[in-house]
Scaffold this active site. Structure first.
Site, short mmCIF file in Angstrom:
data_model
loop_
_atom_site.label_atom_id
_atom_site.label_comp_id
_atom_site.label_asym_id
_atom_site.label_seq_id
_atom_site.Cartn_x
_atom_site.Cartn_y
_atom_site.Cartn_z
N GLY A 146 33.54 -33.63 2.58
CA GLY A 146 34.74 -33.98 1.80
C GLY A 146 35.39 -32.73 1.24
O GLY A 146 36.60 -32.50 1.39
N CYS A 261 27.76 -34.74 -9.45
CA CYS A 261 28.28 -36.10 -9.58
C CYS A 261 27.34 -36.88 -10.52
O CYS A 261 26.54 -37.70 -10.06
CB CYS A 261 28.31 -36.70 -8.20
SG CYS A 261 28.98 -38.33 -8.18
N1 SAM Z 1 30.00 -31.47 -0.89
C1 SAM Z 1 29.76 -32.67 -0.13
C2 SAM Z 1 31.07 -33.38 0.09
O1 SAM Z 1 32.02 -33.19 -0.67
O2 SAM Z 1 31.16 -34.15 1.06
C3 SAM Z 1 28.74 -33.59 -0.81
C4 SAM Z 1 27.47 -32.87 -1.13
S1 SAM Z 1 26.20 -33.91 -1.73
C5 SAM Z 1 26.59 -34.10 -3.37
C6 SAM Z 1 24.86 -32.77 -1.80
C7 SAM Z 1 24.38 -32.28 -0.45
O3 SAM Z 1 23.42 -31.25 -0.69
C8 SAM Z 1 23.69 -33.31 0.41
O4 SAM Z 1 24.28 -33.36 1.68
C9 SAM Z 1 22.25 -32.80 0.52
O5 SAM Z 1 21.65 -33.07 1.77
C10 SAM Z 1 22.46 -31.31 0.33
N2 SAM Z 1 21.26 -30.57 -0.15
C11 SAM Z 1 20.13 -31.04 -0.69
N3 SAM Z 1 19.29 -30.01 -0.98
C12 SAM Z 1 19.94 -28.87 -0.63
C13 SAM Z 1 19.59 -27.49 -0.65
N4 SAM Z 1 18.40 -27.08 -1.13
N5 SAM Z 1 20.48 -26.60 -0.19
C14 SAM Z 1 21.69 -27.00 0.28
N6 SAM Z 1 22.07 -28.29 0.33
C15 SAM Z 1 21.20 -29.22 -0.11
#
Ligand code: SAM
Length: 333
Positions: A146, A261
């Site tokens: 997004g 979030c």
């Molecule tokens: N920014 C995205 C969007 O706007 O579509 C949504 C991100 S979502 C809140 C958080 C993301 O961080 C998830 O896809 C998750 O798999 C990823 N994530 C989890 N642990 C992580 C890490 N250690 N390093 C990077 N990303 C990670």
């Protein structure tokens, strides 16, 4: 704040307590009691307004992709297809769908990348970040894309975007969204962002941190009970590591936008507070012109660093959005 003080702060902030009132409301609205206890401590009489607002379903919102189509033309095409949409005043490309004859994710216009289904708070994060044309930008937690697609949209595909995501299936969704929406100036790295090794400093970082998702209870009621206090502590420490990494990734003058979030201070103010302790060369910048609420200044006797005042919040019962914490930081040295 030395380590000893951190431990004292953690003991206070992560202590599992709940008053009879918190337990009563938790039972009534179906939450873990510690979550409601926090709302009562932070928001007082407003806590029940938040609980009520979390019961209200959210309308679907879209971000028009004016890199591929003019927003006027998209409005007309969706209108012809029987949709009714309304502009969201504080989101330059945002529309609320008030009537949808079919799922907005199943239209021809969606498949052609003319819009992205995105909640208003999530859109606001990138407007507040203000991605710069031609900048090198690291999106540290990028999937499903997004905000990555929004960064490239706002920079007309001129920023070099480094999009990081550790989960294979989510990398697939990220790639597909970047392609669908017509962008080409990006690199995807499948990695835990904590292990990233970049040989150069970047100009801007977005850390849209993995979180409890407490801010999207309106869309996903499971979040009322999903995150035990021990999980919240683990997420807090993950965000802390990621935010430290983000601040190390930019050079002097570079910016870091940290968003979560969530309505929890443990995924917001308390993370920023800790990160700033060893970093007197970092300033926070409160963005003007956006409907943000003040960040919390203290919690359970832990007074946060003064610079936390430069951060902001969104609440379902105040702004009508998801719950979000948003903080723009800049390295001055
Ligand atoms: N920014 C995205 C969007 O706007 O579509 C949504 C991100 S979502 C809140 C958080 C993301 O961080 C998830 O896809 C998750 O798999 C990823 N994530 C989890 N642990 C992580 C890490 N250690 N390093 C990077 N990303 C990670």
């Amino acid at each position: 704040m030395d380590k000893h003080e951190w431990e004292k702060g953690d003991e206070l902030i992560f202590s599992d307590r709940s008053t009879p009132e918190a337990r009563r409301l938790a039972e009534r609205y179906g939450y873990l009691p510690y979550i409601v206890e926090r709302y009562l401590e932070l928001l007082g009489g407003e806590a029940e307004e938040l609980l009520e607002a979390n019961e209200e379903p959210m309308s679907e919102t879209i971000r028009c992709n004016d890199f591929k189509i003019s927003c006027g033309e998209l409005e007309a095409r969706l209108g012809e297809a029987g949709f009714e949409i309304e502009r969201v005043p504080f989101l330059p490309h945002g529309y609320i769908i008030t009537k949808a004859p079919i799922s907005p994710g199943a239209t021809h216009e969606y498949l052609k990348g003319y819009y992205y289904l995105q909640d208003p708070g999530s859109m606001l994060v990138v407007y507040i970040m203000r991605p710069r044309p031609s900048a090198t930008i690291l999106d540290m937690a990028a999937a499903p894309g997004g905000k990555s697609t929004q960064i490239l949209q706002l920079t007309r595909d001129s920023a070099l975007l480094i999009a990081v995501e550790p989960k294979r299936d989510r990398v697939r969704a990220l790639r597909s969204n970047l392609q669908r929406m017509g962008f080409s100036n990006y690199i995807i790295i499948k990695s835990d962002a904590r292990n990233l090794k970049l040989n150069v400093k970047v100009d801007q970082v977005l850390l849209d941190a993995p979180s409890s998702g407490e801010g999207i209870i309106r869309k996903d009621k499971r979040r009322k009970t999903k995150t035990a206090l021990s999980d919240l502590k683990r997420i807090h420490y993950l965000q802390l590591e990621l935010l430290n990494k983000a601040l190390d990734a930019v050079g002097s003058g570079g910016s870091v936008t940290y968003a979560a979030c969530s309505t929890a201070v443990e995924e917001g103010e308390y993370v920023v507070h800790k990160v700033l302790q060893d970093r007197d060369y970092v300033a926070t910048e409160r963005p003007a012109g956006f409907p943000l609420s003040e960040a919390f200044e203290e919690y359970r006797g832990v007074k946060f660093d003064d610079r936390v005042k430069g951060c902001g919040r969104l609440f379902p019962h105040r702004q009508g959005t998801e719950g979000f914490f948003i903080c723009n930081m800049r390295r001055l040295g």
